[in-house]
Write a protein that holds these residues in place. Structure first.
Motif, mmCIF file in Angstrom:
data_model
loop_
_atom_site.group_PDB
_atom_site.id
_atom_site.type_symbol
_atom_site.label_atom_id
_atom_site.label_comp_id
_atom_site.label_asym_id
_atom_site.label_seq_id
_atom_site.Cartn_x
_atom_site.Cartn_y
_atom_site.Cartn_z
ATOM 1 N N ARG A 45 115.165 41.169 82.766
ATOM 2 C CA ARG A 45 115.117 42.684 82.467
ATOM 3 C C ARG A 45 113.540 42.850 82.080
ATOM 4 O O ARG A 45 112.884 43.698 82.121
ATOM 5 C CB ARG A 45 115.760 42.917 81.280
ATOM 6 C CG ARG A 45 117.453 43.523 81.721
ATOM 7 C CD ARG A 45 118.213 44.035 80.650
ATOM 8 N NE ARG A 45 119.291 42.965 80.645
ATOM 9 C CZ ARG A 45 119.842 42.376 79.652
ATOM 10 N NH1 ARG A 45 119.596 42.839 78.410
ATOM 11 N NH2 ARG A 45 120.825 41.395 79.507
ATOM 12 N N THR A 66 121.715 42.180 90.678
ATOM 13 C CA THR A 66 122.893 42.164 90.001
ATOM 14 C C THR A 66 124.032 41.605 90.869
ATOM 15 O O THR A 66 123.919 41.692 92.059
ATOM 16 C CB THR A 66 123.195 43.577 89.492
ATOM 17 O OG1 THR A 66 123.249 44.493 90.783
ATOM 18 C CG2 THR A 66 122.247 44.125 88.606
ATOM 19 N N SER A 87 128.737 42.673 81.082
ATOM 20 C CA SER A 87 127.411 42.823 80.818
ATOM 21 C C SER A 87 126.504 43.716 81.683
ATOM 22 O O SER A 87 125.937 44.724 81.375
ATOM 23 C CB SER A 87 126.585 41.472 81.043
ATOM 24 O OG SER A 87 125.013 41.560 80.913
ATOM 25 N N GLU A 88 126.974 43.700 83.008
ATOM 26 C CA GLU A 88 126.392 44.578 84.144
ATOM 27 C C GLU A 88 126.982 46.050 83.814
ATOM 28 O O GLU A 88 126.244 46.955 84.130
ATOM 29 C CB GLU A 88 126.527 43.945 85.429
ATOM 30 C CG GLU A 88 125.776 42.677 85.818
ATOM 31 C CD GLU A 88 125.792 42.279 87.235
ATOM 32 O OE1 GLU A 88 126.206 43.120 88.127
ATOM 33 O OE2 GLU A 88 125.303 41.052 87.455
ATOM 34 N N GLU A 91 127.967 47.250 81.060
ATOM 35 C CA GLU A 91 127.340 47.987 79.774
ATOM 36 C C GLU A 91 125.916 48.496 80.169
ATOM 37 O O GLU A 91 125.564 49.476 79.768
ATOM 38 C CB GLU A 91 127.190 46.922 78.895
ATOM 39 C CG GLU A 91 128.349 46.498 78.086
ATOM 40 C CD GLU A 91 128.253 45.337 76.866
ATOM 41 O OE1 GLU A 91 128.723 45.521 75.703
ATOM 42 O OE2 GLU A 91 127.674 44.491 77.389
ATOM 43 N N GLU A 92 125.104 47.757 80.962
ATOM 44 C CA GLU A 92 123.929 47.938 81.313
ATOM 45 C C GLU A 92 123.823 49.247 82.292
ATOM 46 O O GLU A 92 123.132 50.130 82.121
ATOM 47 C CB GLU A 92 123.061 47.072 82.117
ATOM 48 C CG GLU A 92 122.684 45.795 81.264
ATOM 49 C CD GLU A 92 121.993 44.617 81.872
ATOM 50 O OE1 GLU A 92 121.451 44.938 83.143
ATOM 51 O OE2 GLU A 92 121.997 43.649 81.483
ATOM 52 N N TRP A 93 124.789 49.612 83.298
ATOM 53 C CA TRP A 93 124.946 50.448 84.232
ATOM 54 C C TRP A 93 125.498 51.917 82.989
ATOM 55 O O TRP A 93 124.618 52.898 83.168
ATOM 56 C CB TRP A 93 126.166 50.359 85.145
ATOM 57 C CG TRP A 93 126.201 51.315 86.028
ATOM 58 C CD1 TRP A 93 125.587 51.771 87.177
ATOM 59 C CD2 TRP A 93 127.228 52.425 85.816
ATOM 60 N NE1 TRP A 93 126.121 52.879 87.645
ATOM 61 C CE2 TRP A 93 127.267 53.386 86.993
ATOM 62 C CE3 TRP A 93 128.162 52.841 84.742
ATOM 63 C CZ2 TRP A 93 127.491 54.786 87.136
ATOM 64 C CZ3 TRP A 93 128.868 54.299 84.937
ATOM 65 C CH2 TRP A 93 128.789 54.917 86.105
ATOM 66 N N ARG A 119 122.146 53.271 81.350
ATOM 67 C CA ARG A 119 121.367 53.830 82.349
ATOM 68 C C ARG A 119 121.880 55.311 82.903
ATOM 69 O O ARG A 119 121.233 56.242 83.119
ATOM 70 C CB ARG A 119 121.212 52.968 83.769
ATOM 71 C CG ARG A 119 120.118 51.785 83.526
ATOM 72 C CD ARG A 119 119.796 51.072 84.553
ATOM 73 N NE ARG A 119 120.677 51.148 85.597
ATOM 74 C CZ ARG A 119 121.603 49.964 85.717
ATOM 75 N NH1 ARG A 119 121.310 48.793 84.788
ATOM 76 N NH2 ARG A 119 122.394 49.536 86.672
#
Length: 98
Positions: free
Chosen positions: A4, A16, A73-74, A76-78, A81
């Motif tokens: 990141r 990802t 984790s991915e 949560e990031e999505w 965003r």
């Protein structure tokens, strides 16, 4: 975390494992290395639901069962965003496609 930071400094997108694609009917299609599945994505309050890790082990497609920490984790990031709330809920549904 390093990925990141690198992406912020140099403008490249970190790699990802999962791809997320909203679909009508309040569904989030998740594509991964072994296939795809669908998670709940209610639009009333734009939010994604992921089962708890324990529940995931019985609901997930076999190829994805060990990937829960990475998926969490991915996702949560999505959600960050895409300005969506993120919930881990034992009762969350997973629809296995195909």
């Amino acid at each position: 975390m390093f990925n990141r930071l690198f992406a912020k400094l140099f403008g490249s997108k970190p790699q990802t494992t999962f791809q997320f694609q909203p679909r009508w009917k309040e569904e989030l299609v998740v594509k991964g290395p072994g296939g795809s599945f669908v998670l709940e994505l209610p639009m009333g309050v734009y939010s994604a639901y992921l089962p708890t890790q324990k529940a995931w082990e019985t609901k997930a497609p076999e190829w994805a069962r060990d990937l829960w920490p990475l998926l969490k984790s991915e996702l949560e990031e999505w959600c960050v965003r895409n300005k969506a709330a993120f919930y881990v809920d034992e009762t969350a549904t997973v629809f296995v496609e195909g």
